[in-house]
Structure formats: structure tokens, C-alpha cells
Design an enzyme around this catalytic site. Structure first.
Site: not given
Length: 643
Positions: A182, A262
Site C-alpha cells: 500500500e 485484500e
């Protein structure tokens, strides 16, 4: 088989095995918008499991349950600080044995999506980065900073060669490897850093491995999080529009497989916030939408596990996470089968053939009952044991990393420079990271807390001893503030006077407790003020005549306030029922013994129910309570980690 045939087989077996491994391939088919495994179209349905949050004793049980849910892969993070707690000191055995974990997954028939960082987030202390990096005050984490790159180079130079034999093309289970995590959500947006990592991963793993990135489904995040040569994937939960989210991925990756790295099955908790849940219906609906598009999906988390010891992280504005990382996942913190597990299994079964055979059952739990506790001493009176090397002298306070104390507690001691017969203001200017218990000559004065309580009034006489016990509640794991220094990071002032000449005691809780367990003489039983930070000890025996004991259990703390608990020297984590929502702590059975009484050691930091007239106890129960009442005076708004 004749002897000659057997001899030929043994001679040819290595060549046959090598030939089979040479044919093992895992790659991206851009023309077909899919993955290819051994040249054939492949779609993974994966689940996240963090080996660092589950005892090795239970790895096989949890992996089998994931396999029986219909998953064909698992995804796991590798926390750098879990394996290199001190520079150059590596831990890869016992609960840290990543290679054994990978071997188990392979034996069970699960492929692996590896996320080795170096930064992982994961609601883990400092996002997996080791706190000793902060000893270089000017360091810029997750960037091309020379000192940071050197440390990353050293670490990945140890880790990645260990992982290379486990790549799919080398005969192992690892099909894809994530680079960083991320990164588009981080402020530095340093493409040279990403290129450095890309080259490093290729150097150690070869050119054939599929490397990828993960970012929130936002053009802003993907702009800084993606790099040519790294396949860009997205993450999102049930509240997102599936079509729009995958269109965001398509702006960076016009061709190739759709991937949600995710897909959130629940959400994380914070102390003094409501326990977070996500409905099974919402998860199943969104999952089926994604699978019907042929997308690859990783369910985060499939089992959350536990932040044992001091491993929990924190978010901003500063809010630490509790010991439980149950996450409202399909498998509970204790690995129990939930309604969500079976709902997801049924949904997956509509797209993939489910494995045959029995599903391993939830582990039985046992309520061992109440365990009487006795106060043995205060922290202040055991400093010679907790800090055997003696204190560090400093004119001004030093942070945790400056005294090489990365977790737990540090006690700061000085003397009052003037009489304070009337209450005088002691102020930290929000320089306490994260919570400080203040006393004068052994008399509690109050608590300072990061972002909440900046000053208290104290009384005392000139020359009295001022003790400030500072607790690290967990480092920030996400966002721009992951360089999270602990301790007294600014000076303390008494009215306008800066306090100086400190004795600083780094407290070694783990070794001290092991010493205590081996010798009852380590602590002198010296009951004292039950509102000072103090140690309490109790013992319980496993009942005889009952088969299959010991079993898993949970420990709760009726009328206790806040502290840390160890059972037989194993650091279970932090309890804080006075703030909520977590009330019970999970106790895995492998730390319990039947051959001798089990030791419970509690460090209560604020107020225990014990006094000289009344008995006090903790209680071992057979059901968890993760959604208990919140402190009415300290409820806070939900902290959102925007993805």
C-alpha cells in the site's frame, strides 16, 4: 518391481523430479486476462493468515480448516521486526519458523502469496519495521534514504534467499510475491525506492517470479503505489462498488487478471471503540460478484489471531489496537468455525470443487475457574531485578530507542526541585508516548496519556522522588507517522521549571519473569499500595481424571483495570477491561502444563481489586468476550484507515 527396475528408478528419480520442477510455471497471461499455472488458466481464492499471530502449535489446524473451506491459496505477511528484533540478530525457529510454515502449507495443498514487506502495515507494531531503525533520528522510512536502504538491503539479503527454494517454479508453494505494501498511501511517493526494491527482489528471487503491488482502489493511491515491472492489484471491502474498483485497477493494468488482494471479511478494533463486525450476507454477496467476473480474491482476514506480547499496532489520531486480532474473520481468534466460515465455504463451492473429507472441528475450551492472586511487589521496589544493569543518567529524558528499549516500559526518575505542598501542575506538552503512571515518594499522583491528558497536579516536598513509568502502547502502523518514538519525547515541566537530572530504568519484563518462574526468591512478597503499578501472582492446577486436558481457555480480569499478563512465562498481551471492548484474552493450550501448577503473573498498572482484607482473583472461562462495555467517559469516534 525387479531389482534392476528399482535401480533404474532410483537413478532416474532426480532427473524426473528436476524435469517436473522445470515444467512448473506461474505467470501472467495478459492476452487472456488471467494467471497461468503450468500453462493452464488459474484463478486463486485465497485467505490471509499471519503465522506471527498464531502459535506454531496450531498452524496445521488453521491451514487445514482454510483448505477445507475451498481455498486454494493462503496469503501471509512477513514482519521484519518479528525476525530481526536487534540489528543482525535473527529469529527463524519455533513460532518464528517461516520455512516450516511454508512447508506445512505445501503439504496441505495450499499455494502461497507472500508479502515480505519490508513494510507490511497489518495492524502490527510499526507496520513490521523494526524500531531500532529510529536510532538514526534523521532516517526517512520507506524512501531512498541511504540508511534505510542499507538496512532493507541487509534484511532482504537474509530473508529472500530463504524464500527462493519455496517459489512455485522451484518446487515450492509461493506463486506471487508482493513488493512493499500500500505504498500509494504513504507520503514519500519515491519511485527510486520502488525501483530499488524491484531490483533487489529480482536479484534474490530471479526474473521469473510474479511480483505485485497492492493499493486501495483509488487513482491517487495507484499513482504512487505502482511501478512498471510490478503487477498492480487493488484492495476493497463490501462497502465498495466492485465494478468501479476493478475499473481503477484497469487504468493501471489494462490487461491481466483482476485481483482484490485484500477483500475485508471484518475489520480491526481499537481500545475504547465498539467491536467491529461485517455481516456474512454482505461478504458473500460481494465475493460472488467478484468470482462471477473471474477475479482472483484474497479474503483478509480468514483468521486474524492474536497480538501476543507487545506486537499490536496503532492508528492515527493515536488509537492502539487491542490484544485480540479476531477481525470478525471466518475462523475466530481461537481457530473456531463460525457461521461466516460455512457461508463462505458454500459460496466458494458454487465456483470451485470443494475438497472431500471432514472439516477439523473447533477446539474444545475449558473453564478452569477462579485463580486467587496475591500482590508480591510494586514495580518501584523491584527495579534492581527489572533493570539489573542499573539506570542510565541523563540531564534530559531519553526516548525508548535511545536507551535501546523497544517495547514495554521505561521508568523515569528525578527529584522535585521545590516544595509542592499545594497541588502544582506537572505538564508533558503531549510528550508522553503513550501512557505514564506518575507517583511521588510511592504515592500515586495520576496518569498522563498521549493526545488525552497532558498535565496533572501533584504534591510533594523538595527532594522527593518523582517516578514516571511510561508504557509503550504500540507503534503507529499506517500513514505518515510510523516513525513513532516512545517514552518521554519532550521535557516534563513543573509549572514553568524544566525537570532535569533523570535516572532512566529500561525494564526487562521478559527475562525478569523467567527468572521469577525459576526461583521464587526473585520477588520478595511485600504487599504495598494496590494503586501503584504492581506484580501479582497466582497458580492453578489442571484437573486430573479429565481426558484431553489441557484445553484452550480464556482469561478475564473482574474488577481489574489495565495491565499485562503472562502464563508460565508466555506473554499473552495487554488487558484493559476498564476501557473495552476486549474483556477476555485467548490462552492457547500448548502453554499450559499438567505436570505442575500453572503460574499466572499479572502486572496491574492502575488499580487491582486486591487489598489486605479481601481475596482477589482472575478467572479462566470457556467463552470469549470481545464486545464488552466501553468506558462511558472515554468513548471515542471510530478511527478509519481509509482505503
Amino acid at each position: 518391481m525387479t531389482r534392476r527396475e528399482l535401480w533404474c528408478f532410483l537413478l532416474l528419480q532426480p532427473l524426473l523430479t528436476a524435469g517436473l520442477q522445470a515444467n512448473r510455471t506461474f505467470e501472467i497471461d495478459y492476452n487472456g486476462d488471467q494467471f497461468l499455472k503450468d500453462g493452464k488458466p488459474f484463478r486463486y481464492i485465497s485467505g490471509s493468515i499471519h503465522y506471527s499471530r498464531i502459535p506454531r502449535f496450531y498452524w496445521k489446524d488453521r491451514l487445514l480448516k482454510m483448505k477445507m473451506a475451498g481455498l486454494n491459496a493462503i496469503q501471509t505477511y512477513v514482519p521484519w521486526n518479528f525476525h530481526e528484533p536487534l540489528p543482525g540478530m535473527y529469529q527463524f525457529s519455533g513460532d518464528h519458523d517461516l520455512e516450516y510454515f511454508l512447508q506445512l502449507a505445501d503439504e496441505i495443498g495450499l499455494l502461497v502469496i507472500l508479502r515480505p514487506g519490508p513494510y507490511i502495515c497489518a495492524e502490527w507494531d510499526m507496520g513490521g519495521l523494526p524500531a531500532w531503525l529510529l536510532e538514526k533520528k534523521s532516517i526517512v522510512l520507506r524512501s531512498s534514504d541511504v540508511d534505510y536502504l542499507k538496512a532493507v538491503d541487509n534484511w532482504l539479503g537474509i530473508l529472500l534467499p530463504k524464500m527462493k527454494p519455496y517459489l512455485y517454479q522451484n518446487g515450492g508453494p509461493i506463486i506471487t510475491v508482493q513488493v512493499e505494501n500500500e505504498y500509494g498511501s504513504y507520503f514519500s511517493c519515491d519511485y527510486n525506492y520502488l525501483r530499488f526494491l524491484l531490483n533487489l527482489f529480482h536479484q534474490h528471487l530471479g526474473k521469473d517470479v510474479v511480483l505485485f503491488t497492492t493499493d486501495g482502489a483509488s487513482e491517487k493511491y495507484l499513482q504512487c503505489g505502482s511501478l512498471q515491472g510490478l503487477y498492480a492489484t487493488v484492495d476493497f471491502g463490501t462497502g465498495s462498488n466492485v465494478t468501479n474498483s476493478f475499473l481503477i485497477q484497469r487504468k493501471i493494468e489494462p490487461r491481466g487478471p483482476l485481483v482484490n488482494s485484500e477483500f475485508y471479511t471484518g475489520w480491526l478494533d481499537h481500545w475504547h471503540e465498539a467491536h467491529q463486525t461485517v455481516s456474512s450476507e454482505a461478504i458473500v454477496t460481494t465475493l460472488m460478484d467478484m468470482l462471477s467476473r473471474g477475479a482472483n480474491v484474497n479474503l483478509y482476514m480468514f483468521i486474524g489471531g492474536t497480538n501476543f506480547g507487545f506486537w499490536n499496532g496503532a492508528n492515527t489520531p493515536y488509537s492502539p489496537q487491542p490484544t485480540s486480532y479476531d477481525y470478525d474473520a471466518p475462523l475466530s481468534e481461537a481457530g473456531d468455525l463460525t457461521e461466516k466460515y460455512f457461508a463462505l465455504r458454500e459460496a466458494i463451492g458454487k465456483f470451485e470443487k470443494l475438497p472431500e473429507g471432514p472439516i477439523p472441528p473447533s477446539t474444545p475450551k475449558f473453564a478452569y475457574g477462579k485463580v486467587a492472586m496475591k500482590q508480591v511487589n510494586t514495580v518501584e521496589k523491584t527495579l534492581d531485578i527489572l533493570c539489573p544493569a542499573g539506570p542510565i543518567n541523563s540531564t534530559y529524558p531519553l526516548t525508548f530507542v535511545e536507551v535501546k528499549q523497544y517495547f514495554g516500559f521505561v521508568l523515569y526518575r528525578t527529584t522535585l526541585p521545590k516544595n509542592c505542598s499545594e497541588p502544582v501542575n506537572l505538564s508533558s506538552l503531549n510528550g508522553v508516548h503513550d501512557r505514564a503512571y506518575v507517583s511521588v515518594n510511592g504515592v500515586p499522583q495520576g496518569i498522563l496519556e498521549r493526545n488525552k491528558v497532558f498535565s496533572i497536579n501533584i504534591t510533594g516536598e523538595a527532594g522527593d522522588t518523582l517516578d514516571v513509568l511510561v508504557e509503550n502502547l504500540g507503534r503507529v502502523n499506517y500513514g505518515s507517522e510510523i516513525d513513532d518514538y516512545k517514552g518521554l519525547i519532550y521535557n516534563l515541566t513543573l509549572e514553568s521549571v524544566i525537570l532535569k537530572d533523570w535516572l532512566i530504568f529500561p525494564l526487562d519484563m521478559e527475562d525478569t519473569l523467567q527468572c521469577y518462574l525459576s526461583s521464587n526468591a526473585a520477588f520478595k512478597k511485600n504487599p504495598s499500595n494496590s494503586t501503584l503499578p504492581s506484580f501479582y501472582v497466582g497458580h492453578f492446577s489442571i484437573p486430573t481424571g479429565i481426558p484431553d486436558l489441557p484445553q484452550d481457555t480464556y482469561i478475564q480480569f473482574p474488577n481489574w483495570t489495565k495491565g499485562q499478563v503472562w502464563i508460565n512465562g508466555f506473554n499473552l498481551g495487554r488487558y484493559w477491561p476498564a476501557r473495552g471492548p476486549q474483556v477476555t484474552l485467548y490462552v492457547p493450550r500448548h502453554i499450559l502444563v499438567t505436570s505442575a501448577p500453572n503460574n499466572i503473573t499479572v502486572l496491574e498498572l492502575e488499580r487491582s481489586p486486591c487489598n489486605f482484607q479481601e481475596k482477589c482473583f482472575v478467572e479462566m472461562v470457556d467463552k470469549p468476550v470481545l464486545d464488552g462495555p466501553l468506558s462511558s467517559s472515554e468513548k471515542s469516534s471510530k478511527v478509519v484507515r481509509s482505503l
